[in-house]
Motif scaffolding. Structure first.
Motif, mmCIF file in Angstrom:
data_model
loop_
_atom_site.group_PDB
_atom_site.id
_atom_site.type_symbol
_atom_site.label_atom_id
_atom_site.label_comp_id
_atom_site.label_asym_id
_atom_site.label_seq_id
_atom_site.Cartn_x
_atom_site.Cartn_y
_atom_site.Cartn_z
ATOM 1 N N GLU A 48 21.285 59.501 34.550
ATOM 2 C CA GLU A 48 21.862 58.778 35.694
ATOM 3 C C GLU A 48 23.237 58.226 35.345
ATOM 4 O O GLU A 48 23.902 57.625 36.178
ATOM 5 C CB GLU A 48 20.917 57.627 36.114
ATOM 6 C CG GLU A 48 19.615 58.150 36.704
ATOM 7 C CD GLU A 48 18.552 57.076 36.894
ATOM 8 O OE1 GLU A 48 18.841 55.894 36.620
ATOM 9 O OE2 GLU A 48 17.426 57.428 37.300
ATOM 10 N N LEU A 49 23.619 58.365 34.081
ATOM 11 C CA LEU A 49 24.913 57.856 33.623
ATOM 12 C C LEU A 49 25.571 58.928 32.754
ATOM 13 O O LEU A 49 24.888 59.794 32.200
ATOM 14 C CB LEU A 49 24.708 56.581 32.787
ATOM 15 C CG LEU A 49 24.146 55.358 33.517
ATOM 16 C CD1 LEU A 49 23.859 54.244 32.511
ATOM 17 C CD2 LEU A 49 25.111 54.869 34.577
ATOM 18 N N PRO A 50 26.899 58.875 32.634
ATOM 19 C CA PRO A 50 27.591 59.887 31.817
ATOM 20 C C PRO A 50 27.370 59.661 30.325
ATOM 21 O O PRO A 50 28.227 59.138 29.631
ATOM 22 C CB PRO A 50 29.059 59.719 32.216
ATOM 23 C CG PRO A 50 29.174 58.310 32.657
ATOM 24 C CD PRO A 50 27.857 57.949 33.264
ATOM 25 N N VAL A 51 26.181 60.041 29.841
ATOM 26 C CA VAL A 51 25.835 59.864 28.439
ATOM 27 C C VAL A 51 25.385 61.217 27.896
ATOM 28 O O VAL A 51 24.590 61.901 28.539
ATOM 29 C CB VAL A 51 24.680 58.836 28.295
ATOM 30 C CG1 VAL A 51 24.129 58.854 26.871
ATOM 31 C CG2 VAL A 51 25.145 57.444 28.680
ATOM 32 N N ALA A 52 25.899 61.627 26.756
ATOM 33 C CA ALA A 52 25.463 62.889 26.148
ATOM 34 C C ALA A 52 25.196 62.669 24.668
ATOM 35 O O ALA A 52 25.956 61.981 24.002
ATOM 36 C CB ALA A 52 26.526 63.962 26.335
ATOM 37 N N PRO A 53 24.106 63.229 24.161
ATOM 38 C CA PRO A 53 23.791 63.047 22.741
ATOM 39 C C PRO A 53 24.622 63.966 21.845
ATOM 40 O O PRO A 53 24.980 65.063 22.254
ATOM 41 C CB PRO A 53 22.310 63.424 22.665
ATOM 42 C CG PRO A 53 22.107 64.382 23.779
ATOM 43 C CD PRO A 53 23.077 64.013 24.869
ATOM 44 N N ASN A 54 24.931 63.500 20.634
ATOM 45 C CA ASN A 54 25.599 64.335 19.649
ATOM 46 C C ASN A 54 24.586 65.106 18.802
ATOM 47 O O ASN A 54 24.871 66.182 18.316
ATOM 48 C CB ASN A 54 26.464 63.481 18.713
ATOM 49 C CG ASN A 54 27.485 62.658 19.473
ATOM 50 O OD1 ASN A 54 27.171 61.608 20.020
ATOM 51 N ND2 ASN A 54 28.709 63.165 19.539
ATOM 52 N N TYR A 55 23.423 64.501 18.592
ATOM 53 C CA TYR A 55 22.381 65.127 17.773
ATOM 54 C C TYR A 55 21.048 65.015 18.501
ATOM 55 O O TYR A 55 20.702 63.933 18.996
ATOM 56 C CB TYR A 55 22.269 64.432 16.415
ATOM 57 C CG TYR A 55 23.603 64.210 15.734
ATOM 58 C CD1 TYR A 55 24.249 65.246 15.056
ATOM 59 C CD2 TYR A 55 24.235 62.968 15.798
ATOM 60 C CE1 TYR A 55 25.478 65.060 14.452
ATOM 61 C CE2 TYR A 55 25.469 62.760 15.197
ATOM 62 C CZ TYR A 55 26.085 63.805 14.531
ATOM 63 O OH TYR A 55 27.311 63.610 13.938
ATOM 64 N N VAL A 56 20.296 66.130 18.565
ATOM 65 C CA VAL A 56 19.016 66.128 19.272
ATOM 66 C C VAL A 56 17.943 66.750 18.391
ATOM 67 O O VAL A 56 18.163 67.807 17.800
ATOM 68 C CB VAL A 56 19.122 66.931 20.592
ATOM 69 C CG1 VAL A 56 17.779 66.895 21.339
ATOM 70 C CG2 VAL A 56 20.226 66.375 21.474
ATOM 71 N N GLY A 57 16.788 66.083 18.301
ATOM 72 C CA GLY A 57 15.677 66.640 17.538
ATOM 73 C C GLY A 57 14.960 67.723 18.308
ATOM 74 O O GLY A 57 14.599 68.766 17.766
#
Lengths: 303, 174
Positions: free
Chosen positions: B135-144
């Motif tokens: 719902e917000l402009p957030v993106a992960p750099n690392y994902v398990g």
């Protein structure tokens, strides 16, 4: 479901008290950061309604509310229409229209904060009513004692001085009792009522009881119509912490507490303030954390 | 209710997270800050794996209860715990760690909380599970691990130290 109001200690159960005390700790941790405030009560309004003079409780609540990002308005009672004869009830109706979310009340009449709480959807916090209760003081006292004695049950606290007129004595002994602390009173016979707590009218006798902390009360001259003891000097020599008594307190490693403001030369001598186990400055700091914990824990029914 | 990930799959996701953080690190200095609750446990496990690889890691914990945007809508206030960041935040390169990335609101709150400790040189985001539906402009750099979910699904992660076992369950709303 969280409470709307915070009016006294009697109506809280042990779990609620422990929860408020535990919760005060993370607030205290904020005070050493460069940014001391958090946005939890952003946009909320806290109204201070003090019918009795107070500097430290008022500013402690003000700092607490501001560190939670609430907006604070101090309703200046001495300069308000109250002096023109407005009743408390009408004043509250006026304040309702300002849509305050929290009202912090101090009044000389016992029970006035509870009456206000019934009239408004705002959360009402009792900041001292007559000789009845001062619950946030009790909370900060318990928090302060718990910092030096993490295991409170079985500890002994001697409350010294004018018990009769003291809402602090009432609330603080109630909270300590609920937390399993043994409480005893000591003071001039005229100022120490008979209660279920141990009662001493002699300092040395009280010391033999073996307290872990001595809690000194201010002699409340403004609540005594006729004096209950002959003179300040006499009070000091019989019930005050003199240099001699401080020596004994220090040898036995007893902590000293006081709700403030202090009367030097009456309930304590100057040297007490330099004593390493004097907890008075901590009480002031912890007062802000305890009040943040209360404000944060209440749920106003205003929307 | 379905068990979407077993303990083995969770371990694999934690390892993948640690590996990708280690590979991306230029000098082996890594500052992790886990978000309570469960983000702190993920961070701690990643911390241990990175130590084994010889990285110079520091670990902090952030409690974001006081920064949430849904404070008013909760019946009971969230249980407060302390934040513990023992290293200076100013100019450090921080990797925020959380268990599940969903709307992104927790991360918004965590950034606000972090900035009250100082001005980091940079902030990256590592999550054990990315379940989508931002719902917000957030993106992960690392994902398990990336999981396909529906918007109304309830994703529940349980971790050994916090909950006694490793598991991930998805409950679908009908």
């Amino acid at each position: 479901m969280a409470r709307k109001d915070f009016l006294d200690i009697v109506s809280l159960d042990r779990e609620e008290i422990i929860h408020l005390l535990d919760q005060a700790k993370p607030f205290k941790d904020l005070f050493t950061r460069s940014v001391k405030k958090v946005p939890a009560l952003n946009g909320k309004t806290v109204l201070m309604l003090f019918y009795e003079p107070s500097t430290r409780t008022l500013s402690s609540f003000e700092v607490a509310a501001k560190r939670l990002s609430a907006d604070v308005t101090i309703f200046d009672v001495p300069h308000s229409s109250v002096t023109k004869g407005e009743s408390v009830r009408d004043t509250i109706d006026t304040l309702q229209a300002m849509r305050a979310d929290y009202i912090v009340v101090r009044h000389r009449l016992s029970g006035q904060p509870a009456a206000i709480a019934r009239q408004t959807g705002a959360s009402v916090i009792n900041a001292g009513d007559g000789a009845h209760a001062h619950p946030t003081q009790a909370l900060l006292d318990a928090f302060t004692l718990r910092e030096v004695h993490p295991e409170l049950p079985g500890k002994k606290v001697l409350i010294m001085g004018d018990i009769l007129h003291s809402r602090v004595a009432r609330s603080t002994s109630t909270i300590l009792d609920k937390l399993g602390v043994e409480v005893a009173y000591c003071g001039p016979g005229s100022l120490v009522p008979h209660t279920r707590f141990k009662r001493f009218t002699n300092f040395d006798e009280a010391m033999r009881w073996g307290p872990d902390a001595v809690y000194l009360l201010r002699v409340q001259k403004e609540r005594q119509e006729a004096p209950f003891y002959p003179s300040d000097r006499e009070y000091h020599s019989v019930f005050g912490v003199t240099q001699e008594r401080l020596k004994r307190i220090s040898e036995e490693g007893i902590y000293v507490m006081h709700p403030g403001p202090i009367n030097r030369g009456v309930e304590l001598c100057d040297d007490v303030l330099d004593y390493e186990r004097c907890l008075i400055p901590q009480q002031v700091e912890n007062g802000i954390a305890a009040r943040m914990s209360v404000l944060y824990g209440l749920k106003p029914q205003t929307s | 209710m379905s068990l979407a990930l077993d303990p083995q799959a969770i371990s694999t996701a934690v390892s993948r997270l640690a590996d990708s953080i280690f590979e991306a690190s230029a000098d082996g200095n890594i500052d992790l800050v886990g978000i309570r609750s469960r983000g702190d446990e993920v961070a701690e496990r990643v911390f241990c794996l990175l130590k084994e690889k010889g990285a110079n890691v520091r670990l902090g914990v952030l409690d974001i209860s006081l920064y949430r945007d849904d404070f008013e809508h909760l019946h009971e206030n969230p249980k407060l715990q302390s934040s513990e960041i023992d290293f200076p935040v100013d100019n450090s390169h921080i990797i925020l760690v959380d268990d599940v990335l969903f709307t992104g609101r927790t991360i918004r709150a965590a950034l606000d909380a972090l900035f009250d400790y100082g001005r980091p040189g940079s902030v990256q985001l590592a999550v054990l599970i990315d379940r989508g539906h931002r719902e917000l402009p957030v993106a992960p750099n690392y994902v398990g691990k990336i999981l396909e979910t529906n918007r109304l699904d309830h994703v529940l992660v349980r971790l050994k130290n916090t909950d006694g076992e490793d598991a991930l369950e998805i409950t679908s709303k009908k």
